[in-house]
Design a protein around this motif. Sequence first.
Motif, short mmCIF file in Angstrom:
data_model
loop_
_atom_site.label_atom_id
_atom_site.label_comp_id
_atom_site.label_asym_id
_atom_site.label_seq_id
_atom_site.Cartn_x
_atom_site.Cartn_y
_atom_site.Cartn_z
N ARG A 10 0.84 -1.20 0.00
CA ARG A 10 0.00 0.00 0.00
C ARG A 10 0.88 1.25 0.00
O ARG A 10 2.05 1.18 0.34
CB ARG A 10 -0.85 0.13 1.26
CG ARG A 10 -1.48 -1.00 1.82
CD ARG A 10 -2.29 -0.64 3.06
NE ARG A 10 -1.52 -0.90 4.26
CZ ARG A 10 -1.05 0.04 5.06
NH1 ARG A 10 -1.22 1.31 4.79
NH2 ARG A 10 -0.37 -0.29 6.13
N PRO A 11 0.30 2.40 -0.29
CA PRO A 11 1.06 3.64 -0.19
C PRO A 11 1.51 3.85 1.25
O PRO A 11 0.84 3.41 2.18
CB PRO A 11 0.05 4.72 -0.59
CG PRO A 11 -0.97 4.01 -1.42
CD PRO A 11 -1.04 2.62 -0.86
N ASN A 12 2.66 4.49 1.38
CA ASN A 12 3.19 4.90 2.70
C ASN A 12 3.76 3.81 3.58
O ASN A 12 4.11 4.07 4.72
CB ASN A 12 2.14 5.69 3.49
CG ASN A 12 1.93 7.04 2.88
OD1 ASN A 12 2.89 7.70 2.48
ND2 ASN A 12 0.68 7.43 2.75
N VAL A 13 3.86 2.58 3.07
CA VAL A 13 4.48 1.56 3.91
C VAL A 13 6.01 1.70 3.88
O VAL A 13 6.70 1.15 4.73
CB VAL A 13 4.09 0.13 3.49
CG1 VAL A 13 2.60 -0.10 3.70
CG2 VAL A 13 4.49 -0.16 2.04
N THR A 17 11.32 4.44 0.14
CA THR A 17 12.47 4.51 1.05
C THR A 17 13.36 3.29 0.87
O THR A 17 14.58 3.40 0.78
CB THR A 17 11.97 4.61 2.51
OG1 THR A 17 11.02 5.69 2.60
CG2 THR A 17 13.12 4.87 3.47
N ARG A 38 1.03 6.21 -10.89
CA ARG A 38 2.27 6.77 -10.39
C ARG A 38 3.39 6.29 -11.28
O ARG A 38 3.29 5.23 -11.86
CB ARG A 38 2.47 6.29 -8.95
CG ARG A 38 3.63 6.93 -8.27
CD ARG A 38 3.58 6.60 -6.79
NE ARG A 38 4.86 6.10 -6.36
CZ ARG A 38 5.09 5.74 -5.09
NH1 ARG A 38 4.13 5.76 -4.21
NH2 ARG A 38 6.27 5.30 -4.76
N ARG A 92 3.76 0.12 11.97
CA ARG A 92 3.25 1.26 12.72
C ARG A 92 1.78 1.56 12.41
O ARG A 92 1.08 2.15 13.22
CB ARG A 92 4.10 2.50 12.46
CG ARG A 92 5.48 2.37 13.11
CD ARG A 92 6.36 3.57 12.84
NE ARG A 92 7.72 3.31 13.25
CZ ARG A 92 8.24 3.73 14.41
NH1 ARG A 92 7.52 4.45 15.23
NH2 ARG A 92 9.49 3.44 14.70
N GLU A 123 11.57 -0.58 14.43
CA GLU A 123 12.80 0.01 14.96
C GLU A 123 13.01 -0.25 16.45
O GLU A 123 14.06 0.11 16.99
CB GLU A 123 12.80 1.53 14.69
CG GLU A 123 13.24 1.86 13.27
CD GLU A 123 12.12 2.50 12.44
OE1 GLU A 123 11.17 3.02 13.02
OE2 GLU A 123 12.21 2.46 11.20
N SER A 146 13.78 -2.12 8.83
CA SER A 146 13.57 -0.68 8.85
C SER A 146 14.22 -0.14 7.58
O SER A 146 15.44 -0.12 7.45
CB SER A 146 14.20 -0.04 10.07
OG SER A 146 14.20 1.37 9.90
N ALA A 147 13.36 0.25 6.65
CA ALA A 147 13.88 0.78 5.39
C ALA A 147 14.67 2.05 5.64
O ALA A 147 15.65 2.33 4.98
CB ALA A 147 12.74 1.04 4.42
N ARG A 148 14.22 2.79 6.65
CA ARG A 148 14.86 4.07 6.92
C ARG A 148 16.24 3.87 7.54
O ARG A 148 17.22 4.48 7.15
CB ARG A 148 13.99 4.90 7.85
CG ARG A 148 14.57 6.27 8.10
CD ARG A 148 13.82 6.98 9.20
NE ARG A 148 12.59 7.57 8.69
CZ ARG A 148 11.62 8.04 9.47
NH1 ARG A 148 11.72 7.95 10.78
NH2 ARG A 148 10.56 8.59 8.95
P1 GDP Z 1 5.72 4.39 -0.19
O1 GDP Z 1 4.49 5.22 -0.44
O2 GDP Z 1 5.35 2.99 0.14
O3 GDP Z 1 6.75 4.50 -1.26
O4 GDP Z 1 6.35 4.96 1.18
P2 GDP Z 1 7.56 5.99 1.43
O5 GDP Z 1 8.88 5.34 1.20
O6 GDP Z 1 7.28 7.22 0.67
O7 GDP Z 1 7.42 6.21 2.98
C1 GDP Z 1 6.23 6.69 3.57
C2 GDP Z 1 6.56 7.32 4.89
O8 GDP Z 1 7.08 6.35 5.80
C3 GDP Z 1 7.62 8.40 4.78
O9 GDP Z 1 7.29 9.44 5.67
C4 GDP Z 1 8.89 7.69 5.23
O10 GDP Z 1 9.83 8.59 5.80
C5 GDP Z 1 8.35 6.75 6.28
N1 GDP Z 1 9.21 5.56 6.39
C6 GDP Z 1 9.67 4.78 5.38
N2 GDP Z 1 10.41 3.77 5.86
C7 GDP Z 1 10.42 3.90 7.20
C8 GDP Z 1 11.03 3.17 8.28
O11 GDP Z 1 11.72 2.16 8.06
N3 GDP Z 1 10.79 3.58 9.54
C9 GDP Z 1 10.02 4.66 9.80
N4 GDP Z 1 9.85 4.98 11.07
N5 GDP Z 1 9.45 5.40 8.83
C10 GDP Z 1 9.66 5.04 7.55
#
Ligand code: GDP
Length: 436
Positions: A10-13, A17, A38, A92, A123, A146-148
Amino acid sequence: MKPLVALVGRPNVGKSTLFNRITRQKTAIVDSTPGVTRDRHISPADWIGRSFLLMDTGGYSHDNDTISQAMLEQTMLAIGEADMIIFMTDVRSGLTYLDLDMAKLLRREFPDKPIFFAVNKVETPQLAIEGEAFRKTGFTNPYFISAREGSGVADMLDDIVKAFPDATAETEKDPAVRLAVIGRPNVGKSSFVNALLGTGRHIVSNIPGTTRDAIDSRFKRNGQEFLLIDTAGLRKRARIDPGIEFYSSLRTEKAIERCDVALVLLDAVQGLEKQELKIIQMAAERHKGILLLVNKWDLIEKDSKTSKKYSDRMYGDLGNLSWIPIQFVSALTRKNLFRAIDTTLDIHNSRQQQISTSELNRFLQEILQSAPPSSKSGRELKIKYMTQIKAPWPVFAFFCNDPTLLQSNYKRFIEKQLRKAFNLEGVPISLRFMRK
Ligand code: GDP
Ligand code: GDP
């Protein structure tokens, strides 16, 4: 071709990142076909010495809790082309209905595709405990990542790389001749495949407008096994989806990459079009055997000269690809279908043959005597001997006093004579002139 890994979720997962982390933001190939929700990103990546392509599928989202059909179809198309999938969720936001739906869908539609299930944003130890609930998706081996921050990503990549298909092993063990059936939509690829296999074989997916994975099919003829790599699956959607082009060319490219001989189908009524020329060139550049089939020949009113005239016109368009044989078939009446298959076997065998150096040099001496190269600026090209180099297709090396003296028309002449002497119709060959 490198393995293709698709990121789904889904979006935002956290897909982008993770995408950026894995590819380290190498230049992405962006396909911004209008109408596609997109941009699709595909980027090269490597991990412990293995190269692959990573594709971010954007994301499907929901209207009133149902997954938007158009977005879902895009995602399904992307997955269909991928060798494996990373299915991402977000600890989350908790496990959602959308995640559960997607999990079910993936298992149902792509039962044979390796799927790596990632629970992202883990995390803390507490989040890891919460992540346990995600096993309810049926994916019982989640990767907590944790992708971040990067944790867990390396372990997942280790496993992904281990699961890459081994293309060379695939062909080495298999005695079948691998045929790719390619061509524009509606030229008759499915009909052709079905006519060969004898039944309506195409499995249609439950999701309207999408098809399951392209599945290879096998058949035997006179003791020889053939494997059909078929690209027909994308046809159904050709009229409704602007993104289709992207996936169908990806699928065509992959099919060509895997085949021994490319069967390029075209529609007799429409004739040879630009897109077909591009496909043919793609196969020739990859040194694959090629057979051109003019399908729907039953629709053409003909006399004894029609096919000759038709092929002459096509050879005019094919330019220096005139070594490709053309045959006229009908998937509908099954006319000439098996003759075409027999020809692919001839092409395959010729492409694999190893001609002895003594035979080649006898051939060379004859040519040099009957039609020696004309001299350029007073200096004469002297070809001393030739040999065939070991390669997946015929490569001939000519050793001479000075390769720069070779004139292109003489090279073409030698190529033509070689084809004639050693039955190399439908086979791409390479001539290398080296100094000795
Ligand atoms: P996408 O829509 O699936 O491509 O998601 P994004 O990569 O744009 O990430 C959506 C939001 O989740 C952004 O605000 C990211 O900074 C946040 N985010 C992505 N990966 C992580 C992670 O591993 N940990 C946390 N805490 N936040 C993350
Ligand atoms: P694909 O998109 O390349 O897989 O094409 P299909 O196999 O679905 O064929 C497209 C259309 O052409 C269908 O309506 C077929 O019935 C028709 N068709 C396929 N082969 C022949 C043929 O040899 N002769 C005639 N007359 N029609 C054909």
